[in-house]
Design a protein around this motif. Structure first.
Motif, PDB file in Angstrom:
ATOM      1  N   LEU A 169     -34.730 -37.246  -5.509  1.00 54.23           N
ATOM      2  CA  LEU A 169     -36.036 -37.657  -4.992  1.00 54.23           C
ATOM      3  C   LEU A 169     -37.114 -36.659  -5.384  1.00 54.23           C
ATOM      4  O   LEU A 169     -38.245 -37.030  -5.721  1.00 54.23           O
ATOM      5  CB  LEU A 169     -35.966 -37.799  -3.473  1.00 54.23           C
ATOM      6  N   ALA A 170     -36.760 -35.373  -5.328  1.00 56.23           N
ATOM      7  CA  ALA A 170     -37.716 -34.330  -5.678  1.00 56.23           C
ATOM      8  C   ALA A 170     -38.127 -34.425  -7.137  1.00 56.23           C
ATOM      9  O   ALA A 170     -39.290 -34.174  -7.488  1.00 56.23           O
ATOM     10  CB  ALA A 170     -37.122 -32.959  -5.385  1.00 56.23           C
ATOM     11  N   SER A 171     -37.184 -34.783  -8.011  1.00 60.24           N
ATOM     12  CA  SER A 171     -37.506 -34.841  -9.440  1.00 60.24           C
ATOM     13  C   SER A 171     -38.576 -35.897  -9.713  1.00 60.24           C
ATOM     14  O   SER A 171     -39.442 -35.701 -10.584  1.00 60.24           O
ATOM     15  CB  SER A 171     -36.244 -35.134 -10.253  1.00 60.24           C
ATOM     16  N   VAL A 172     -38.530 -36.998  -8.989  1.00 61.21           N
ATOM     17  CA  VAL A 172     -39.551 -38.031  -9.147  1.00 61.21           C
ATOM     18  C   VAL A 172     -40.910 -37.496  -8.699  1.00 61.21           C
ATOM     19  O   VAL A 172     -41.929 -37.679  -9.374  1.00 61.21           O
ATOM     20  CB  VAL A 172     -39.164 -39.287  -8.343  1.00 61.21           C
ATOM     21  N   SER A 173     -40.923 -36.828  -7.557  1.00 63.94           N
ATOM     22  CA  SER A 173     -42.163 -36.246  -7.052  1.00 63.94           C
ATOM     23  C   SER A 173     -42.708 -35.189  -8.016  1.00 63.94           C
ATOM     24  O   SER A 173     -43.913 -35.145  -8.301  1.00 63.94           O
ATOM     25  CB  SER A 173     -41.922 -35.637  -5.669  1.00 63.94           C
ATOM     26  N   LEU A 174     -41.837 -34.344  -8.528  1.00 66.25           N
ATOM     27  CA  LEU A 174     -42.256 -33.321  -9.471  1.00 66.25           C
ATOM     28  C   LEU A 174     -42.848 -33.933 -10.739  1.00 66.25           C
ATOM     29  O   LEU A 174     -43.852 -33.453 -11.274  1.00 66.25           O
ATOM     30  CB  LEU A 174     -41.067 -32.425  -9.830  1.00 66.25           C
ATOM     31  N   ARG A 175     -42.233 -35.001 -11.221  1.00 64.49           N
ATOM     32  CA  ARG A 175     -42.741 -35.675 -12.423  1.00 64.49           C
ATOM     33  C   ARG A 175     -44.160 -36.200 -12.199  1.00 64.49           C
ATOM     34  O   ARG A 175     -45.029 -36.090 -13.075  1.00 64.49           O
ATOM     35  CB  ARG A 175     -41.804 -36.825 -12.791  1.00 64.49           C
ATOM     36  N   VAL A 176     -44.408 -36.778 -11.012  1.00 62.35           N
ATOM     37  CA  VAL A 176     -45.729 -37.339 -10.715  1.00 62.35           C
ATOM     38  C   VAL A 176     -46.762 -36.229 -10.546  1.00 62.35           C
ATOM     39  O   VAL A 176     -47.897 -36.325 -11.038  1.00 62.35           O
ATOM     40  CB  VAL A 176     -45.663 -38.227  -9.462  1.00 62.35           C
ATOM     41  N   HIS A 177     -46.387 -35.157  -9.850  1.00 64.65           N
ATOM     42  CA  HIS A 177     -47.328 -34.075  -9.591  1.00 64.65           C
ATOM     43  C   HIS A 177     -47.636 -33.236 -10.829  1.00 64.65           C
ATOM     44  O   HIS A 177     -48.740 -32.700 -10.967  1.00 64.65           O
ATOM     45  CB  HIS A 177     -46.787 -33.159  -8.485  1.00 64.65           C
ATOM     46  N   PHE A 178     -46.654 -33.117 -11.723  1.00 69.71           N
ATOM     47  CA  PHE A 178     -46.819 -32.239 -12.891  1.00 69.71           C
ATOM     48  C   PHE A 178     -46.505 -33.015 -14.165  1.00 69.71           C
ATOM     49  O   PHE A 178     -45.472 -32.790 -14.813  1.00 69.71           O
ATOM     50  CB  PHE A 178     -45.913 -31.011 -12.754  1.00 69.71           C
ATOM     51  N   PRO A 179     -47.391 -33.924 -14.555  1.00 66.59           N
ATOM     52  CA  PRO A 179     -47.102 -34.826 -15.681  1.00 66.59           C
ATOM     53  C   PRO A 179     -46.950 -34.123 -17.019  1.00 66.59           C
ATOM     54  O   PRO A 179     -46.321 -34.666 -17.936  1.00 66.59           O
ATOM     55  CB  PRO A 179     -48.297 -35.786 -15.682  1.00 66.59           C
ATOM     56  N   SER A 180     -47.519 -32.932 -17.156  1.00 70.65           N
ATOM     57  CA  SER A 180     -47.424 -32.239 -18.443  1.00 70.65           C
ATOM     58  C   SER A 180     -46.228 -31.299 -18.534  1.00 70.65           C
ATOM     59  O   SER A 180     -45.935 -30.748 -19.601  1.00 70.65           O
ATOM     60  CB  SER A 180     -48.707 -31.438 -18.710  1.00 70.65           C
ATOM     61  N   ALA A 181     -45.529 -31.088 -17.415  1.00 68.74           N
ATOM     62  CA  ALA A 181     -44.371 -30.183 -17.404  1.00 68.74           C
ATOM     63  C   ALA A 181     -43.102 -30.929 -17.804  1.00 68.74           C
ATOM     64  O   ALA A 181     -42.993 -32.147 -17.615  1.00 68.74           O
ATOM     65  CB  ALA A 181     -44.191 -29.564 -16.023  1.00 68.74           C
ATOM     66  N   ARG A 182     -42.137 -30.200 -18.338  1.00 64.55           N
ATOM     67  CA  ARG A 182     -40.826 -30.781 -18.585  1.00 64.55           C
ATOM     68  C   ARG A 182     -40.031 -30.693 -17.292  1.00 64.55           C
ATOM     69  O   ARG A 182     -39.870 -29.614 -16.714  1.00 64.55           O
ATOM     70  CB  ARG A 182     -40.086 -30.035 -19.694  1.00 64.55           C
TER      71      ARG A 182
END
Length: 291
Positions: A169-182
């Motif tokens: 679940l966190a990975s989805v949130s991280l992807r949305v919050h930090f779109p330019s990060a891997r």
């Protein structure tokens, strides 16, 4: 006492499958580099269970966080050698975790600062989502602070069992919050976390090449994660990945890495196909797990 340990790990006992071994063994094998990464993040998933872990795997412990309401716990660590920011989440340990595990209804994925647009419903396990949301703001804020100072670092979410579901679940949130990060995801013994819409969303947002869902023919209980070898396992099946059945609307997301026989080594781990590969962990059927 084993059935008590089953409850302590996931929160409910599910009837054992009638399937018996031996099963046809899949062919496969993974590169040494992939295996080494699985080993590495298994160790991070073990470290988060420790009461005191000031330097996880020699990295810099940035911040630990715990919810007094849900007992969700994790930490953010920074490894300057590998240029990674690691967000690790703990699995089930206390009574509050049993309540989290037992809240099995599917609800829409809603998390602070996250809005997912899809033509199909994106639903996840209510208990897992409540647990993640109880620490989401803290975890996201710490990662944001780290990325501001280290913008080229990769962010890795990881966890074992319940911690694996929260990491997903966190990975989805991280992807949305930090779109330019891997963003990468490594989980171990992760239960099914959401429905088909969620499984598809993970693939679309992260890309299957960035998702490593470790699943083991035999279990890796937390106290054994770093004993002898991080991927060594005990003499029983790890039932947590199968404990929430597809008949309830749940579905695993890709990509599964299945250790299907001993000894654990690159040649005995298979990179599976799709979301529910019938020749990988799905082949063992639904059963309880005394980890």
């Amino acid at each position: 006492m084993r059935w008590l340990r089953t409850i302590a790990t996931f929160g409910s006992i599910v009837a054992c499958s009638s399937r018996q071994f031996p099963l046809p063994l899949p062919v496969g094998g993974i590169p040494d580099s992939t295996y080494d990464e699985l080993v590495r993040f298994t160790k991070f998933s073990s470290a988060v269970y420790q009461f005191i872990c000031p330097r996880p795997l020699g990295s810099t412990l940035v911040e630990s966080f715990t919810s007094i309401i849900t007992d969700a716990h994790g930490f953010v660590a920074r490894d300057d050698e590998t240029r990674e920011i690691v967000v690790a989440f703990r699995g089930s340990r206390d009574l509050e975790d049993l309540l989290t595990d037992g809240n099995v209804i599917l609800i829409p994925y809603e998390s602070p600062g996250v809005q997912l647009n899809s033509t199909e419903p994106i639903e996840v396990h209510a208990g897992f989502l409540i647990s993640f949301n109880s620490i989401a703001r803290t975890a996201i804020a710490v990662v944001q602070e780290q990325l501001e100072s280290y913008p080229n670092y990769t962010v890795v979410a990881t966890g074992h069992s319940l911690g694996g579901a929260i990491a997903s679940l966190a990975s989805v949130s991280l992807r949305v919050h930090f779109p330019s990060a891997r963003i990468r995801l490594f989980t171990f013994g992760q239960p099914r976390t959401g429905n088909l819409g969620y499984a598809d969303a993970v693939s679309e947002l992260l890309g299957n090449a960035n998702v490593y869902r470790g699943c083991f023919l035999l279990s890796i209980s937390p106290e054994y994660l770093t004993d002898v070898h991080p991927l060594y396992s005990r003499s029983h099946l790890d039932g947590v990945p199968t404990i929430l059945p597809e008949s309830w609307g749940y579905r695993h997301h890709a990509t599964e890495y299945w250790q299907y026989m001993e000894p654990p080594e690159p040649s005995t781990v298979r990179r599976c196909s799709g979301q529910e590969d019938p020749s990988c962990s799905d082949s063992i059927g639904q059963h309880s797990s005394p980890v």
